[in-house]
Scaffold this active site. Structure first.
Site, PDB file in Angstrom:
ATOM      1  N   HIS A 177       0.804  -1.239   0.000  1.00  0.00           N
ATOM      2  CA  HIS A 177       0.000   0.000   0.000  1.00  0.00           C
ATOM      3  C   HIS A 177       0.831   1.282   0.000  1.00  0.00           C
ATOM      4  O   HIS A 177       0.294   2.351  -0.275  1.00  0.00           O
ATOM      5  CB  HIS A 177      -0.924   0.048   1.222  1.00  0.00           C
ATOM      6  CG  HIS A 177      -1.964  -1.033   1.253  1.00  0.00           C
ATOM      7  ND1 HIS A 177      -2.846  -1.239   0.217  1.00  0.00           N
ATOM      8  CD2 HIS A 177      -2.253  -1.973   2.199  1.00  0.00           C
ATOM      9  CE1 HIS A 177      -3.646  -2.258   0.535  1.00  0.00           C
ATOM     10  NE2 HIS A 177      -3.302  -2.724   1.722  1.00  0.00           N
ATOM     11  N   ASP A 210      -3.458 -10.839  -1.723  1.00  0.00           N
ATOM     12  CA  ASP A 210      -3.881 -10.287  -0.440  1.00  0.00           C
ATOM     13  C   ASP A 210      -5.374  -9.915  -0.521  1.00  0.00           C
ATOM     14  O   ASP A 210      -5.878  -9.630  -1.606  1.00  0.00           O
ATOM     15  CB  ASP A 210      -3.043  -9.027  -0.174  1.00  0.00           C
ATOM     16  CG  ASP A 210      -3.144  -8.511   1.251  1.00  0.00           C
ATOM     17  OD1 ASP A 210      -2.241  -8.817   2.047  1.00  0.00           O
ATOM     18  OD2 ASP A 210      -4.120  -7.785   1.559  1.00  0.00           O
ATOM     19  N   HIS A 266      -6.639  -7.256   0.399  1.00  0.00           N
ATOM     20  CA  HIS A 266      -6.731  -5.834   0.052  1.00  0.00           C
ATOM     21  C   HIS A 266      -6.125  -5.579  -1.331  1.00  0.00           C
ATOM     22  O   HIS A 266      -5.150  -6.237  -1.709  1.00  0.00           O
ATOM     23  CB  HIS A 266      -5.986  -4.990   1.088  1.00  0.00           C
ATOM     24  CG  HIS A 266      -6.510  -5.131   2.491  1.00  0.00           C
ATOM     25  ND1 HIS A 266      -6.016  -6.075   3.367  1.00  0.00           N
ATOM     26  CD2 HIS A 266      -7.485  -4.466   3.146  1.00  0.00           C
ATOM     27  CE1 HIS A 266      -6.666  -5.970   4.522  1.00  0.00           C
ATOM     28  NE2 HIS A 266      -7.573  -5.009   4.417  1.00  0.00           N
ATOM     29  N   ASP A 303      -4.744 -12.740   4.491  1.00  0.00           N
ATOM     30  CA  ASP A 303      -5.898 -12.181   5.192  1.00  0.00           C
ATOM     31  C   ASP A 303      -7.203 -12.451   4.436  1.00  0.00           C
ATOM     32  O   ASP A 303      -8.204 -11.797   4.652  1.00  0.00           O
ATOM     33  CB  ASP A 303      -5.709 -10.665   5.434  1.00  0.00           C
ATOM     34  CG  ASP A 303      -5.211  -9.928   4.201  1.00  0.00           C
ATOM     35  OD1 ASP A 303      -5.154 -10.531   3.119  1.00  0.00           O
ATOM     36  OD2 ASP A 303      -4.860  -8.736   4.327  1.00  0.00           O
TER      37      ASP A 303
HETATM   38 ZN   LIG Z   1      -4.263  -7.127   3.320  1.00  0.00          ZN
END
Ligand SMILES: [Zn+2]
Length: 381
Positions: A133, A168, A170, A257
């Site tokens: 990120h 992931d 995200h 995750d």
């Molecule tokens: Zn994540």
């Protein structure tokens, strides 16, 4: 086949704070489980101790002002405008040594890149990496320095074509943004839809810009998506893209995750679904730089990355976790004695709407994005 595993106990010198979801101990726990299974003593494996990245490696991507703020934060000095760089209480806390922590994580990624690029082996794994990120001048989502971007930039300088696959939960927004306008990197991110999860981006219509059009690919999954729909969509989209692009190296962010019991997200994968996807990545990648990523249930993290390393090294593991490991692990809250645990998450997770939505996304990518992706242009005569 040779593989490299990059790790150091020095990671444990750093701490995001007692209530922060990213607990650095998960790395040590993973390392311990790998060792208990004997996975670091295989003849194919080279264990490599992490060495910090050099400052010049970071400035190839991050702005000098931002790096200065991180250096000041590292010494415990907080500059007045830290907030405007994404730092402060919450997701990206200022903790002692955060800059050094970032140098270590990024150094391990560069070591993984070098191991593979120099032909020392086919696969390298940095479980501490994958901080996808971080932006050029802003910390975001627990990430200060974007080690995947810096690793990929080094591969590009070495003349390699890179496909980046991010599994992931995200969206891999920082990596997508860094390579949004180039056709030298194909980024593919599979994640929970931005409608329900941070960072709120990663929709299928984000396809890249200019020369990069078609080279950013996003598969946003509705909450509750399980192994079945996830591996179906992966299979429909990812192999075709990778085969069209013909990378020299595949870089992956292997966040863990996505599981049904992760405290921060809403996807419903199990370790068996995760393993299935990893096996496919192994088939597709001519060379493989594997990075860690998210994962906030520490029992899942250690098991999933151990499983990943077993797949990379073509080893089958006992379902029973080694007793020597469990004895210590239960003391810090390890929840299960089985490697993969129950094969399926709760049955209510999969529904017709999810399937219909993902059929729409897959069709969009295969009709609109895939035709734009081309392999290496032929050498001029
Ligand atoms: Zn994540």
């Amino acid at each position: 086949m040779k593989t490299g595993f990059i790790y150091t106990d020095a990671y444990l010198d750093y701490d995001y704070g007692p209530t922060h979801p990213l607990q650095v101990t998960r790395l040590k726990l993973t390392y311990d489980l790998l060792k208990s299974y004997g996975l670091l003593n295989l003849p194919s494996v080279q264990s490599i101790s992490t060495v910090k990245a050099e400052e010049k490696d970071l400035s190839g991507f991050h702005s000098e002002e931002y790096l200065n703020v991180l250096r000041q934060a590292d010494e415990g000095r907080v500059s007045g405008n830290a907030y405007s760089y994404g730092l402060g209480p919450g997701d990206n806390p200022i903790f002692p040594g955060l800059y050094n922590w970032s140098l270590l994580v990024t150094g391990a990624t560069l070591q993984a890149v070098d191991f593979v690029a120099e032909g020392k082996g086919e696969i390298a794994f940095n479980i501490a990496g994958g901080l996808h990120h971080a932006m050029r001048a802003r910390a975001s989502g627990f990430c200060y320095i974007n080690d995947p971007v810096i690793g990929i930039m080094r591969l590009l300088r070495l003349g390699k074509r890179v496909a980046y696959i991010d599994i992931d939960a995200h969206h891999g927004d920082g990596v997508q943004k860094a390579f949004y306008e180039t056709n030298r990197v194909l980024t593919i991110s599979l994640h929970e839809t931005g409608y329900t999860l941070f960072p709120g981006t990663g929709f299928e219509h984000e396809v890249g810009k200019g020369e990069g059009e078609g080279y950013s690919v996003n598969l946003p999954f509705p909450p509750g998506s399980d192994d079945e729909v996830y591996s179906w969509a992966f299979e429909e989209v990812v192999p075709g893209l990778v085969q069209a692009f013909k990378p020299d190296v595949v870089v992956t962010q292997l966040g863990v995750d996505t599981f049904y019991n992760d405290p921060l997200t809403n996807l419903h994968l199990s370790l068996s679904g995760y393993e299935r996807v990893l096996r496919r990545i192994k088939d597709l990648a001519p060379r493989w730089v594997a990075l860690g990523g998210g994962g906030y249930n520490i029992s899942n993290v250690a098991r999933a990355w151990t499983l990943a390393w077993a797949v990379m090294n073509e080893v089958e593991l006992n379902e029973e976790l080694p007793e020597s490991f469990l004895k210590e692990a239960v003391k810090i809250g390890f929840e299960t004695g089985e490697l993969k645990g129950p094969l399926r998450p709760p049955l209510h997770s999969q529904n017709e709407e999810t399937r219909t939505e993902m059929e729409r996304v897959v069709r969009y990518i295969n009709e609109t994005v895939l035709p734009k992706v081309k392999g290496k242009p032929p050498n001029p005569p």
